[in-house]
Motif scaffolding. Structure first.
Motif, PDB file in Angstrom:
ATOM      1  N   CYS A  49       0.627  -1.361   0.056  1.00  0.00           N
ATOM      2  CA  CYS A  49       0.215  -0.112   0.215  1.00  0.00           C
ATOM      3  C   CYS A  49       1.391   1.157   0.069  1.00  0.00           C
ATOM      4  CB  CYS A  49      -0.713  -0.017   1.237  1.00  0.00           C
ATOM      5  SG  CYS A  49      -2.223  -1.459   1.173  1.00  0.00           S
ATOM      6  N   LEU A  50       1.982   1.785   0.455  1.00  0.00           N
ATOM      7  CA  LEU A  50       2.803   2.778   1.050  1.00  0.00           C
ATOM      8  C   LEU A  50       3.246   2.800  -0.270  1.00  0.00           C
ATOM      9  CD1 LEU A  50       4.030   2.037   4.897  1.00  0.00           C
ATOM     10  CD2 LEU A  50       2.033   3.799   3.159  1.00  0.00           C
ATOM     11  N   GLU A  51       4.135   0.984  -0.630  1.00  0.00           N
ATOM     12  CA  GLU A  51       5.129   1.963  -2.485  1.00  0.00           C
ATOM     13  C   GLU A  51       3.312   2.454  -3.488  1.00  0.00           C
ATOM     14  OE1 GLU A  51       7.758   1.188  -3.463  1.00  0.00           O
ATOM     15  OE2 GLU A  51       7.894   1.123  -1.172  1.00  0.00           O
ATOM     16  N   THR A  52       2.232   1.854  -3.300  1.00  0.00           N
ATOM     17  CA  THR A  52       1.448   2.076  -4.349  1.00  0.00           C
ATOM     18  C   THR A  52       0.899   3.192  -4.328  1.00  0.00           C
ATOM     19  OG1 THR A  52       0.592   0.042  -4.291  1.00  0.00           O
ATOM     20  CG2 THR A  52      -1.069   1.987  -5.895  1.00  0.00           C
ATOM     21  N   VAL A  53       1.383   4.285  -3.140  1.00  0.00           N
ATOM     22  CA  VAL A  53       0.677   5.305  -2.456  1.00  0.00           C
ATOM     23  C   VAL A  53       2.308   6.375  -3.257  1.00  0.00           C
ATOM     24  CG1 VAL A  53       0.553   7.532  -0.830  1.00  0.00           C
ATOM     25  CG2 VAL A  53      -0.840   5.523  -0.229  1.00  0.00           C
ATOM     26  N   ASP A  55       4.338   4.985  -5.788  1.00  0.00           N
ATOM     27  CA  ASP A  55       3.751   5.164  -7.500  1.00  0.00           C
ATOM     28  C   ASP A  55       3.076   6.488  -7.805  1.00  0.00           C
ATOM     29  OD1 ASP A  55       6.120   3.380  -7.018  1.00  0.00           O
ATOM     30  OD2 ASP A  55       4.758   1.695  -7.620  1.00  0.00           O
ATOM     31  N   ILE A  56       2.093   6.436  -7.154  1.00  0.00           N
ATOM     32  CA  ILE A  56       0.651   7.499  -7.225  1.00  0.00           C
ATOM     33  C   ILE A  56       1.312   8.959  -7.431  1.00  0.00           C
ATOM     34  CG2 ILE A  56      -1.508   8.359  -6.211  1.00  0.00           C
ATOM     35  CD1 ILE A  56      -2.333   5.578  -6.416  1.00  0.00           C
ATOM     36  N   LYS A  57       2.309   9.569  -6.146  1.00  0.00           N
ATOM     37  CA  LYS A  57       3.182  10.383  -6.432  1.00  0.00           C
ATOM     38  C   LYS A  57       3.695  10.202  -7.275  1.00  0.00           C
ATOM     39  CE  LYS A  57       5.870  12.874  -3.036  1.00  0.00           C
ATOM     40  NZ  LYS A  57       7.135  13.099  -2.241  1.00  0.00           N
ATOM     41  N   ASN A  58       4.269   9.627  -7.468  1.00  0.00           N
ATOM     42  CA  ASN A  58       5.870  10.025  -9.241  1.00  0.00           C
ATOM     43  C   ASN A  58       5.225  10.337 -10.649  1.00  0.00           C
ATOM     44  OD1 ASN A  58       7.433   9.701  -7.157  1.00  0.00           O
ATOM     45  ND2 ASN A  58       7.059   7.314  -6.814  1.00  0.00           N
ATOM     46  N   ASP A  59       3.596   9.158 -10.338  1.00  0.00           N
ATOM     47  CA  ASP A  59       2.900   9.579 -11.675  1.00  0.00           C
ATOM     48  C   ASP A  59       1.701  10.165 -11.704  1.00  0.00           C
ATOM     49  OD1 ASP A  59       4.770   7.474 -13.195  1.00  0.00           O
ATOM     50  OD2 ASP A  59       3.987   5.727 -12.123  1.00  0.00           O
ATOM     51  N   TYR A  60       1.646  10.520 -10.479  1.00  0.00           N
ATOM     52  CA  TYR A  60      -0.318  11.334 -10.739  1.00  0.00           C
ATOM     53  C   TYR A  60       0.543  12.672  -9.741  1.00  0.00           C
ATOM     54  CZ  TYR A  60      -2.622   8.451 -13.217  1.00  0.00           C
ATOM     55  OH  TYR A  60      -3.388   7.062 -13.859  1.00  0.00           O
ATOM     56  N   LYS A  61       1.431  13.028  -9.249  1.00  0.00           N
ATOM     57  CA  LYS A  61       1.973  13.923  -8.672  1.00  0.00           C
ATOM     58  C   LYS A  61       0.441  14.311  -7.581  1.00  0.00           C
ATOM     59  CE  LYS A  61       4.331  18.209  -8.387  1.00  0.00           C
ATOM     60  NZ  LYS A  61       4.402  19.802  -9.871  1.00  0.00           N
ATOM     61  N   LEU A  62       0.123  13.680  -7.086  1.00  0.00           N
ATOM     62  CA  LEU A  62      -1.194  13.276  -6.599  1.00  0.00           C
ATOM     63  C   LEU A  62      -0.473  12.706  -4.427  1.00  0.00           C
ATOM     64  CD1 LEU A  62      -4.649  13.939  -5.853  1.00  0.00           C
ATOM     65  CD2 LEU A  62      -4.041  10.903  -7.131  1.00  0.00           C
ATOM     66  N   PHE A  63      -0.880  13.616  -4.280  1.00  0.00           N
ATOM     67  CA  PHE A  63      -0.808  12.744  -1.945  1.00  0.00           C
ATOM     68  C   PHE A  63      -1.446  12.314  -1.720  1.00  0.00           C
ATOM     69  CE2 PHE A  63       2.312  16.188  -4.045  1.00  0.00           C
ATOM     70  CZ  PHE A  63       3.024  15.536  -4.104  1.00  0.00           C
ATOM     71  N   LEU A  64      -1.513  10.992  -1.025  1.00  0.00           N
ATOM     72  CA  LEU A  64      -2.485  10.197  -0.667  1.00  0.00           C
ATOM     73  C   LEU A  64      -1.926  10.031   0.962  1.00  0.00           C
ATOM     74  CD1 LEU A  64      -3.733   8.545  -3.090  1.00  0.00           C
ATOM     75  CD2 LEU A  64      -4.899  10.520  -2.403  1.00  0.00           C
ATOM     76  N   ASN A  65      -1.329  10.803   1.166  1.00  0.00           N
ATOM     77  CA  ASN A  65      -0.557  11.007   2.904  1.00  0.00           C
ATOM     78  C   ASN A  65      -1.507  11.392   3.926  1.00  0.00           C
ATOM     79  OD1 ASN A  65       1.567   9.524   2.326  1.00  0.00           O
ATOM     80  ND2 ASN A  65       2.538  11.479   1.865  1.00  0.00           N
ATOM     81  N   ASP A  66      -2.781  11.475   3.400  1.00  0.00           N
ATOM     82  CA  ASP A  66      -3.896  12.185   4.209  1.00  0.00           C
ATOM     83  C   ASP A  66      -4.019  10.952   5.579  1.00  0.00           C
ATOM     84  OD1 ASP A  66      -6.002  13.199   6.205  1.00  0.00           O
ATOM     85  OD2 ASP A  66      -7.146  13.598   4.237  1.00  0.00           O
ATOM     86  N   PRO A  67      -3.588  10.630   6.276  1.00  0.00           N
ATOM     87  CA  PRO A  67      -4.066   9.298   7.695  1.00  0.00           C
ATOM     88  C   PRO A  67      -5.959   9.367   7.386  1.00  0.00           C
ATOM     89  CG  PRO A  67      -3.237  10.624   8.740  1.00  0.00           C
ATOM     90  CD  PRO A  67      -3.274  11.792   7.727  1.00  0.00           C
ATOM     91  N   ASN A  68      -6.748  10.323   7.126  1.00  0.00           N
ATOM     92  CA  ASN A  68      -7.902   9.723   7.658  1.00  0.00           C
ATOM     93  C   ASN A  68      -8.534   9.186   5.752  1.00  0.00           C
ATOM     94  OD1 ASN A  68     -10.409  10.249   8.207  1.00  0.00           O
ATOM     95  ND2 ASN A  68     -10.807  11.909   7.022  1.00  0.00           N
ATOM     96  N   PHE A  69      -7.401   9.095   5.135  1.00  0.00           N
ATOM     97  CA  PHE A  69      -7.080   8.412   3.196  1.00  0.00           C
ATOM     98  C   PHE A  69      -6.173   7.285   3.480  1.00  0.00           C
ATOM     99  CE2 PHE A  69      -4.924   6.297  -0.450  1.00  0.00           C
ATOM    100  CZ  PHE A  69      -6.323   6.632  -1.144  1.00  0.00           C
TER     101      PHE A  69
END
Length: 394
Positions: A49-53, A55-69
């Motif tokens: 899960c952490l690796e996928t998040v 990868d999403i950051k690297n390829d989409y510039k989308l930050f999904l580190n919000d604990p609620n998510f």
């Protein structure tokens, strides 16, 4: 179990535990740490899960580190991982196909995530599970994008009717508008709000203001009028953005009509080669858009909009192609208008809005036919801009 004489196996107990943790974490996530989940989540799943998040950051510039998510995502993937052990491969989920039209960017993100998790966990993720991922991302990303419209109320403060009006408006439109001020003495020089709600007649406002005349005590008719205006404001703001993007990401040099492609592959090769000539994409771009087509055809009704799941283009750009005859794009459908899109990760939000706007307009077949009849870029551009602008809110 004792009361109902029901036996829970280890898998069911674990699922129930995780569901309870998710509910607790939602309310108290600021006091907890993501690492607390390691007690219940296998290390393999947690790391994937952490690796996928990442990868999403690297390829989409989308930050999904919000604990609620993140906590919900980790629990979701763990349950997905367990379900895969008992599931069978299936044909494409019709619900997923429908959601692709409504939320095309989140659909792409879900496909990317399913593919990425499959590699990290060495599993095959079904169409149904991809649908669940789409719903999971959608509930988070859509709520995060909600923008309130700055609003001013103009009314005579007679027997505290201003307070009553404010209460009613907050009840009906608390998720849509932000009331910055209530004015009882009107002067248009100091109003910078987008929306003006007024109980007064014939007020003089600036051209960029949207005005709704309402009664001092909010009626059902007033509510309908305000809803229509909110929709119009959001449409106009979004349309201005989209037109700016269209102007920036299209050009006469990448508009082609009177083409004679025999099949989909010829079309993709041609467009990818044009972008490569202008150095807008890398040499792997063709393989990436073909891989995206393999996962699911990028056909939205009768218009194809091929693009890569990885937003790694050097420059965002659109190649518009009008073929003389429709070519087969999916198992059952053909396309004559093809818009191939390259996207740089810095333009992720732009791409999301643009793709949705194009699908909304080009899902209407008479609009598509009008565009297909464009003899040159200027005609095509003028037509598509007019389609974006001329939406009725009556």
């Amino acid at each position: 179990s004792k009361l109902s004489n029901i036996y829970f196996n280890d898998f069911e107990i674990q699922a129930l535990t995780l569901a309870l943790i998710e509910k607790t974490f939602t309310k108290k996530f600021r006091k907890l740490n993501i690492s607390d989940l390691k007690t219940f989540i296998p290390d393999k799943v947690f790391k994937a899960c952490l690796e996928t998040v990442k990868d999403i950051k690297n390829d989409y510039k989308l930050f999904l580190n919000d604990p609620n998510f993140l906590v919900r995502f980790i629990i979701h993937v763990n349950n997905l991982f367990d379900r895969v052990k008992f599931s069978k491969q299936e044909t494409e989920d019709t619900m997923l196909t429908g959601l692709a039209l409504q939320y095309p960017f989140i659909y792409d993100l879900s496909l990317y995530t399913a593919e990425d998790l499959s590699k990290h966990l060495n599993i095959s993720i079904s169409y149904t599970e991809t649908t669940y991922l789409l719903l999971h991302f959608g509930s988070y990303l859509i709520s995060r994008k909600q923008n309130l419209i700055n609003t001013v109320i103009i009314t005579v403060n007679y027997y505290n009717n201003a307070d009553s009006l404010l209460t009613s408006l907050s009840k009906h439109f608390g998720d849509d508008i932000s009331i910055s001020e209530i004015k009882t003495n009107f002067s248009n020089e100091d109003i910078n709000s987008k929306l003006i709600l007024t109980t007064e007649d014939n007020i003089d406002v600036k051209d960029n203001n949207y005005v709704v005349k309402i009664t001092p005590f909010l009626t059902d008719t007033d509510v309908i009028k305000i809803k229509k205006m909110i929709n119009k404001i959001r449409h106009d703001v979004q349309t201005d953005k989209i037109i700016k993007f269209l102007h920036e990401f299209t050009s006469p040099n990448l508009f082609f009509n009177d083409l004679n492609f025999k099949n989909k592959k010829q079309c993709l090769v041609y467009a990818a080669d044009k972008l490569l000539q202008y150095q807008y994409v890398g040499k792997d771009f063709l393989n990436e858009i073909c891989e995206r087509e393999r996962m699911a055809p990028t056909l939205f009704d009768t218009v194809a909009m091929p693009h890569s799941l990885k937003l790694n283009a050097k420059k965002s750009q659109m190649v518009v192609m009008i073929n003389n005859k429709p070519i087969k794009w999916s198992v059952d459908n053909k396309s004559q208008l093809i818009i191939l899109i390259s996207v740089n990760k810095n333009d992720r939000d732009i791409f999301e809005d643009l793709l949705q706007a194009l699908i909304d307009e080009l899902s209407i077949r008479k609009n598509v036919q009008s565009l297909i009849n464009s003899n040159n870029y200027n005609i095509f551009y003028t037509k598509i801009v007019n389609l974006m602008k001329n939406k009725s809110f009556d």
